[in-house]
Design an enzyme around this catalytic site. Sequence first.
Site, mmCIF file in Angstrom:
data_model
loop_
_atom_site.group_PDB
_atom_site.id
_atom_site.type_symbol
_atom_site.label_atom_id
_atom_site.label_comp_id
_atom_site.label_asym_id
_atom_site.label_seq_id
_atom_site.Cartn_x
_atom_site.Cartn_y
_atom_site.Cartn_z
ATOM 1 C CE LYS A 180 59.483 36.380 47.737
ATOM 2 N NZ LYS A 180 58.966 37.084 48.896
ATOM 3 C CE1 TYR A 223 79.941 8.078 38.918
ATOM 4 C CE2 TYR A 223 77.938 9.302 39.489
ATOM 5 C CZ TYR A 223 78.854 8.861 38.540
ATOM 6 O OH TYR A 223 78.692 9.202 37.251
HETATM 7 C C1 LIG Z 1 58.022 36.893 49.737
HETATM 8 C C2 LIG Z 1 57.348 37.954 50.419
HETATM 9 C C3 LIG Z 1 56.095 37.772 51.019
HETATM 10 C C4 LIG Z 1 55.392 36.459 51.095
HETATM 11 O O1 LIG Z 1 55.891 35.710 52.165
HETATM 12 P P1 LIG Z 1 55.268 34.282 52.548
HETATM 13 O O2 LIG Z 1 55.944 33.921 53.813
HETATM 14 O O3 LIG Z 1 55.634 33.370 51.446
HETATM 15 O O4 LIG Z 1 53.830 34.478 52.681
HETATM 16 C C5 LIG Z 1 55.465 38.868 51.556
HETATM 17 N N1 LIG Z 1 56.044 40.084 51.529
HETATM 18 C C6 LIG Z 1 57.264 40.288 50.996
HETATM 19 C C7 LIG Z 1 57.842 41.646 51.024
HETATM 20 C C8 LIG Z 1 57.957 39.241 50.428
HETATM 21 O O5 LIG Z 1 59.164 39.450 49.897
#
Ligand SMILES: *Cc1c(COP(=O)(O)O)cnc(C)c1O
Length: 815
Positions: free
Chosen positions: A483, A709
């Site tokens: 994602k 700056y």
């Molecule tokens: C992002 C996500 C993960 C992965 O989590 P990590 O801590 O990066 O391993 C697992 N399950 C869901 C539902 C997620 O949204």
Amino acid sequence: MNYTTQHIADITNAQIIGDNNLIIRNIAFDSRIIYSTKNTAFIAINTHKNSGEKFIESAIDRGITAIISEHQYPQFENITWIIVENSVEFLQKLAKYHFENSHLKSIGITGSNGKTILKEWLYQSLWNEFPTVKSPKSFNSQIGLPLSLLQINDSHQLGIFEVGISKPNEMQKLEDIFHPQIGLLTHIGTAHAANFESEEELINEKIKLFKNSEVIIYNGDNLLVDKKIKQLYSSKKLISYGFKENNQVFIKNNISKDENIIVKYFDEEISFPAHQRDEATLTNALALLTVLKELGIENHKIVEKINALKSVEMRLEAIEGIKNNIVINDSFNLDLDSLKTALQFLNEYNKPKKSLVLTDIVGVNSNSQELYEEVSELVNEQKFDSVFLIGNEISKFSDLFNSQTSTFINTRELIESKHLTEIENQIILLKGARKFEIEKLKDILELRKHDTVLEINLNAILHNINYHKSLLKPSTKMMAMVKANAYGLGSYEISEFLQHHHIDYLGVAFVDEGVELRKKGITVPIIVMNPEQHSYETVIQYNLEPEIYSFRVLELFYEAVQKSGYDKKYPIHIKLETGMHRLGFKDFELNQLSEILSDKNLKIQSIFSHLSSSDMPTEREFTLHQLETFEKNSSYLIEKLGYTPIRHILNSSGITSYTHHEYDMVRIGIGMLGESPNSEIQKQLHPVVSFKTVISQISQVENGESVGYSRRYKTDHSTKIATIPVGYADGIPRLIGNQVGNVGINKTLAPIVGSICMDMMMINVDNIPNVREGDTVTVFNAKPSLKEFAEYCKTITYEVLTSISPRVKRIYIKD
Ligand SMILES: *Cc1c(COP(=O)(O)O)cnc(C)c1O
């Protein structure tokens, strides 16, 4: 190798079904990277973990007609089968015979660190002196070594092979297959010591490789190694090298001074300039020098060869090109072996059209007609759309190439022809000898030009996934969370790589992310965690699988399924609320849920939930409660459904801290990117991302002057200040300016001074010796680590990664 099937059967006691007189020259073991099918047999290797037999079909699809396997599959027609009792023993027997009947000088490299790099260095230094064969990649195990040895053919005069062991008694077996004349022992460290009682036991095991060697060249810095070798092998020719002066080959001068390295080689002195001066690199250089001396190479040539290694980067880069091309740049050396590797690499991509730029192979002593015949055979099998040949030698043989082929005297002529910039939507392989400087083509074909890059090491991702897998049962599936553009690193490139390595599932947040992957050719199942309500038609059209977390979503999605005319049960994933309080069905809803589901044409592919605090040891009790709720509620639902969907709840830190709750699948995210909150686990993971840039300018700022700056930083003495071309628009938070954050140069931290600008920032480089404009700067990962950088930013590594702006070029590397 070069045997008939009958001969192979005689050597190994195998049984032939089919043609006894097929000539076999290559054995392929990975159906995905078969670069040539001619005279190639595919071997289905069975290990206790895996059966290669499931890949027989894909090997046959690729055009293989000879299969070595423990079982015959009669459904495939016109195949010659070499049926063996045990696939691994078969390989070892054949390799032993083959090695013992070859006539080459052999070098066997073992040790804990540096085997692969030394092998590659030796190869680069020697292949144009003698026809040389070497192990591919780091093929050094019970399977890798035999496969390497089988590459030997009659023309080879020298073989360089790596030998690796991880358990007691393994070396005996390998030495029985392969007994090198020259034994090379690199540094012995603790890398594989886990399975050994003591360092002594490890050393004793490793040096068994040298039982039949004539010469042993070894790193004598470890006194126990020195002692053991001298005890056991006093009758052989022994040469020790290393940093300590007890060695026969050592460095005489102070390496931290900016002068040539002076090596004492027995009574001689040999000196060479060195750019990289860390101890590991220089120790490897000593080993290289010693072997080259042993092979009778003259001193001036040795120095030349060491100098030529300077810019060696042993890797292929894949770069996003203009016009939707992918450019594979491998422009630093060219020989048959590295051509094969590059062609394999190319085959891992799914682009239907491909082009090749290939130069003369320089510096070989062998007959060029023969050489280019072999080259053209390899190339012709790839069915390139166009082939561009650079150089007078290779151009003479352009008729041998079947593709549309054009020839050029030099790289400039090809650039001026503008042929390359017309290519669209292809994968372009640039493969050339260094002197042709075809990296200039890369500059033209590359999409974005920026000194600032985010480098992503795909092999490290694979290592990290395998590390997590090693904690789990072999049957547990793995979903990779890609994602948010794979945490900012590039969801297509990472998904493509993971698909190639048989990932079971991919997870995205929104439908658009899934659609992009499908459009680019990703076919593995994709779960969409938060399908927005106007996107359900698209979900179905692109064969994505939605997370269903409420009755409202369930009804809306089901409507879309019915409207679409989809006539099978559509796969969905049910999310349970267990304590995170984000999305999901609550326990009191489960009864109604099971009733609604029972008369809908939907297939519950999985039931899952998400842990809110698996990374926090202090919330262990809460997490166990979440796990318990999940067990209870998912079991209840399964009982009501009457069938058993797969279940999953663990994210990366869940995998490492709550392994027993792995169920049927786990979902890895940050862990595959090499990050863990647990310092012990962190040590096992390999870093994946590094954010780099270069110094634009260095100025000496006088005492009391201000930088940047709003004049927020004033020097209190004359200070060396460097400007680097990254700023808050690249995703560096402005709040880490003014001495909150640091960047790394030559492994030393340099504080950020003054306010961070939009596209630039200034750093104090007073403490960094020899710093120059154009030097590489590490924004994060190495020194500072990603974690340290996240601490400067007062956030977590996840947010750092997803904040890196899209304008920063992503580069993907594989070893
Ligand atoms: C992002 C996500 C993960 C992965 O989590 P990590 O801590 O990066 O391993 C697992 N399950 C869901 C539902 C997620 O949204």
